[in-house]
Design a protein around this motif. Sequence first.
Motif, PDB file in Angstrom:
ATOM      1  N   CYS A  63       0.800  -1.414   0.139  1.00  0.00           N
ATOM      2  CA  CYS A  63      -0.039   0.048  -0.264  1.00  0.00           C
ATOM      3  C   CYS A  63       0.948   0.977   0.075  1.00  0.00           C
ATOM      4  N   THR A  64       0.862   2.623  -0.328  1.00  0.00           N
ATOM      5  CA  THR A  64       1.464   3.491  -0.682  1.00  0.00           C
ATOM      6  C   THR A  64       0.916   4.493  -0.610  1.00  0.00           C
ATOM      7  N   PHE A  65       1.288   5.487   0.372  1.00  0.00           N
ATOM      8  CA  PHE A  65       0.144   6.597   0.936  1.00  0.00           C
ATOM      9  C   PHE A  65       0.461   8.484  -0.033  1.00  0.00           C
ATOM     10  N   GLY A  66      -0.148   9.086  -0.329  1.00  0.00           N
ATOM     11  CA  GLY A  66       0.044  10.014  -0.559  1.00  0.00           C
ATOM     12  C   GLY A  66      -0.522  10.911  -0.307  1.00  0.00           C
ATOM     13  N   ALA A  67      -0.528  12.867  -0.883  1.00  0.00           N
ATOM     14  CA  ALA A  67      -1.631  13.325  -0.593  1.00  0.00           C
ATOM     15  C   ALA A  67      -2.280  13.305  -1.636  1.00  0.00           C
ATOM     16  N   GLY A  68      -3.486  13.719  -1.329  1.00  0.00           N
ATOM     17  CA  GLY A  68      -4.841  13.522  -2.204  1.00  0.00           C
ATOM     18  C   GLY A  68      -4.828  14.758  -3.395  1.00  0.00           C
ATOM     19  N   ARG A  69      -6.668  14.617  -3.457  1.00  0.00           N
ATOM     20  CA  ARG A  69      -7.186  15.519  -4.123  1.00  0.00           C
ATOM     21  C   ARG A  69      -7.059  17.050  -3.969  1.00  0.00           C
ATOM     22  N   ARG A  70      -7.417  16.988  -3.126  1.00  0.00           N
ATOM     23  CA  ARG A  70      -7.397  18.590  -1.917  1.00  0.00           C
ATOM     24  C   ARG A  70      -5.609  18.767  -1.873  1.00  0.00           C
ATOM     25  N   GLY A  71      -4.906  18.236  -2.497  1.00  0.00           N
ATOM     26  CA  GLY A  71      -3.745  18.763  -1.592  1.00  0.00           C
ATOM     27  C   GLY A  71      -2.948  17.776  -0.603  1.00  0.00           C
ATOM     28  N   ALA A  73      -2.819  20.295   2.183  1.00  0.00           N
ATOM     29  CA  ALA A  73      -3.821  20.146   2.709  1.00  0.00           C
ATOM     30  C   ALA A  73      -5.051  19.390   3.196  1.00  0.00           C
ATOM     31  N   GLY A  74      -4.981  18.972   2.699  1.00  0.00           N
ATOM     32  CA  GLY A  74      -6.140  17.660   2.539  1.00  0.00           C
ATOM     33  C   GLY A  74      -5.827  16.504   2.879  1.00  0.00           C
ATOM     34  N   PRO A  75      -6.765  15.054   3.264  1.00  0.00           N
ATOM     35  CA  PRO A  75      -6.019  14.182   4.061  1.00  0.00           C
ATOM     36  C   PRO A  75      -5.593  13.206   3.521  1.00  0.00           C
ATOM     37  N   VAL A  76      -4.430  12.410   3.782  1.00  0.00           N
ATOM     38  CA  VAL A  76      -3.527  11.469   2.966  1.00  0.00           C
ATOM     39  C   VAL A  76      -4.466  10.317   2.281  1.00  0.00           C
ATOM     40  N   GLU A  77      -4.634   9.392   1.516  1.00  0.00           N
ATOM     41  CA  GLU A  77      -4.922   8.750   0.511  1.00  0.00           C
ATOM     42  C   GLU A  77      -4.464   7.510   0.772  1.00  0.00           C
ATOM     43  N   TYR A  78      -5.204   6.935   0.241  1.00  0.00           N
ATOM     44  CA  TYR A  78      -4.269   5.730  -0.072  1.00  0.00           C
ATOM     45  C   TYR A  78      -4.092   4.308  -0.750  1.00  0.00           C
ATOM     46  N   ARG A  79      -3.139   4.247  -2.018  1.00  0.00           N
ATOM     47  CA  ARG A  79      -3.638   2.842  -2.850  1.00  0.00           C
ATOM     48  C   ARG A  79      -3.044   1.964  -2.931  1.00  0.00           C
ATOM     49  N   ILE A  80      -3.835   0.330  -3.007  1.00  0.00           N
ATOM     50  CA  ILE A  80      -3.254  -0.773  -2.894  1.00  0.00           C
ATOM     51  C   ILE A  80      -2.717  -1.704  -4.280  1.00  0.00           C
ATOM     52  N   CYS A 163      14.457   0.649   1.612  1.00  0.00           N
ATOM     53  CA  CYS A 163      13.807   0.840   1.635  1.00  0.00           C
ATOM     54  C   CYS A 163      14.062   2.612   1.248  1.00  0.00           C
ATOM     55  N   PRO A 164      12.898   3.174   0.331  1.00  0.00           N
ATOM     56  CA  PRO A 164      12.910   4.731  -0.053  1.00  0.00           C
ATOM     57  C   PRO A 164      12.583   5.353   0.865  1.00  0.00           C
ATOM     58  N   PRO A 165      13.396   7.225   1.324  1.00  0.00           N
ATOM     59  CA  PRO A 165      13.126   7.200   2.481  1.00  0.00           C
ATOM     60  C   PRO A 165      11.765   8.333   2.291  1.00  0.00           C
ATOM     61  N   VAL A 166      10.873   8.233   2.967  1.00  0.00           N
ATOM     62  CA  VAL A 166       9.915   9.024   3.382  1.00  0.00           C
ATOM     63  C   VAL A 166       9.719  10.979   3.444  1.00  0.00           C
ATOM     64  N   ALA A 167       9.484  11.387   2.772  1.00  0.00           N
ATOM     65  CA  ALA A 167       9.842  13.129   2.718  1.00  0.00           C
ATOM     66  C   ALA A 167       8.467  13.322   3.071  1.00  0.00           C
ATOM     67  N   SER A 168       8.872  14.184   3.923  1.00  0.00           N
ATOM     68  CA  SER A 168       8.024  14.506   5.224  1.00  0.00           C
ATOM     69  C   SER A 168       7.310  15.618   5.121  1.00  0.00           C
ATOM     70  N   ALA A 169       6.025  15.376   5.321  1.00  0.00           N
ATOM     71  CA  ALA A 169       4.888  16.584   5.127  1.00  0.00           C
ATOM     72  C   ALA A 169       4.385  17.436   5.970  1.00  0.00           C
ATOM     73  N   GLY A 170       4.699  19.179   5.444  1.00  0.00           N
ATOM     74  CA  GLY A 170       4.100  19.629   7.134  1.00  0.00           C
ATOM     75  C   GLY A 170       2.498  19.278   7.312  1.00  0.00           C
ATOM     76  N   PRO A 171       1.858  19.598   8.486  1.00  0.00           N
ATOM     77  CA  PRO A 171       1.556  19.446   9.515  1.00  0.00           C
ATOM     78  C   PRO A 171      -0.035  19.501   8.720  1.00  0.00           C
ATOM     79  N   SER A 172      -1.570  18.757   8.696  1.00  0.00           N
ATOM     80  CA  SER A 172      -2.658  18.881   7.967  1.00  0.00           C
ATOM     81  C   SER A 172      -3.558  19.464   8.962  1.00  0.00           C
ATOM     82  N   ASN A 173      -5.220  19.358   8.554  1.00  0.00           N
ATOM     83  CA  ASN A 173      -5.944  19.540   8.719  1.00  0.00           C
ATOM     84  C   ASN A 173      -6.499  17.738   9.919  1.00  0.00           C
ATOM     85  N   SER A 174      -6.409  16.692   8.780  1.00  0.00           N
ATOM     86  CA  SER A 174      -6.495  15.855   9.021  1.00  0.00           C
ATOM     87  C   SER A 174      -5.517  14.751   9.925  1.00  0.00           C
TER      88      SER A 174
END
Length: 539
Positions: A63-71, A73-80, A163-174
């Motif tokens: 499973c991978t995760f990343g910024a969602g359609r809202r960018g 600032a939006g909730p993290v979205e997951y893809r399998i 394992c590839p390093p995970v880039a850190s992201a700023g805090p979000s509302n979620s």
Amino acid sequence: MTTQEVRLCGLLLQEHFGDVVEKVGTHLIRSGVLNLRALAHETKLALDLVKKSLCVLVQHGMCTFGAGRRGPAGPVEYRISCERIIHMLRYPRYIYTAKSLYGDTGELIVEEILQRGQMTMSSTVKTVADRLTHNMPEGQSMDYSEVVSAFSQLVETHFLQRCPPVASAGPSNSEAVDPPPPAVAPSEPENHPDCYRVPYINLTGKGKRRRSSEDGEADLRAAKKAKTDSNECGDEGIFWQVNFERFHLHFRDQAIINAVSCKLDQTSSEIVRTMLRMSEVTTPANAAFTQALSANEIFRALPSNYNIARPILDQYLTLLVDDPMEFVGKTGDSGGGMFVVNLHRALANLARATLESVVQERFGSRSARIFRLLLRKRHLEQKQVEDFAMIPAKEAKDMLYTLLSENLVQLQEIPKTPDHAPSRTFYLYTVNQLPTARLLLQHCYKTVGNLIERRLYETKENKRLLEKSQRIEAILASLQATGAETTQLTEVEEMITAPERQQLESLRHHINKLDSSENQVDETMFLLESYITSTQASR
């Protein structure tokens, strides 16, 4: 994603991780991309359970995760990844390959990392050394340096990667809803410059032997001290995973070598093996050809036990180039001739042989003759098929219609006039190898799913007997460890009656046959997947 793929992925997730992970994973496959709140709402599972399931899937790279359609600032979205889940079928094959190349140490390293998804080098070395020491005679132990050496060899040959390093992201509302991982998904491992760099670890000593009574306490102590150990060894935060792509390249090379050996002889296959070995790390995964090698380079790289004179090597290379299968091609004349292994052509020929074999097994040798004829001639009318295949008209018609109904043969209409009148239209039979390979691949998914379901059913039906057998085996092992008398051992063995013993033998025989069938079907799946991927990449 087809129905058969979703079903197979669900069965594999259920077998390896349980019902909850299977429910979350299957829903993600069907939905595509979802955030945590939507996933918990649609699966009607507790938020905590969904978080833990996602953690398991992320840990194993499914499973991978990343910024969602809202960018961001939006909730993290997951893809399998459905493809990554199906790789679980090949776990025994990965482990066996590591054993054949690097011995028991390599086998246990790959097995441990596959079981846990990703591990640090220091924890892998300690675990493997302890397991090897436990299986050694009393007084012997496995040195950490030997395990480190095997680990380094696996990394050098790219079977393991960081394992590839995970880039850190700023805090979000979620933050209150989504799990701790940052909102930026990890990049591809190959893009990381230190992907295959082995860190220096401060680790000396030997594996420790565990007593059966101490296993539980030892596991607890290991869990509590894992962070401290990692900090002490100097490789904290550097996790390693199995490079499935590299294993697949090895499987592909072995399939090509075996095909050359069957078609020509052992010496020809050894020449092809040498060419593949020389370019295995430098050739990209989806390349249609290997790196060009001169005859002089091939001659110098041949194993010393093969006493092949240079003129004989030139004759073998000419034979390989002139062979209709076209496994080896010639690209130039410098250095005694420049040669490549035609990877795409080799995979196409292997897939073609697989299709022909399936048609022969299901519909007989005459249908296989028609199928081979259409593959070779591309387009033929029904009368031409009858004449070329030398089969009576009635039988040829029945066989063609049977193959047509199974979608193994296609019918193409070529009208002479715009009105498509049947009397003024040519009807040509043809075989499209790529769509036919995709069709057979779906049949393979269905077959493996059926085999897994049958194995789980057999195990469930005989659950009581299997549990009793395991209890008795555990008692016997503990008695033997304490030096019990033969009479005591005999009494414990007699707790299983003769009919129960016979039923157990029959069950084990059936389970072994089902496991063997799974592995055989998976080999066919791998060939077809490799051919489809290679064809798409070459277009």
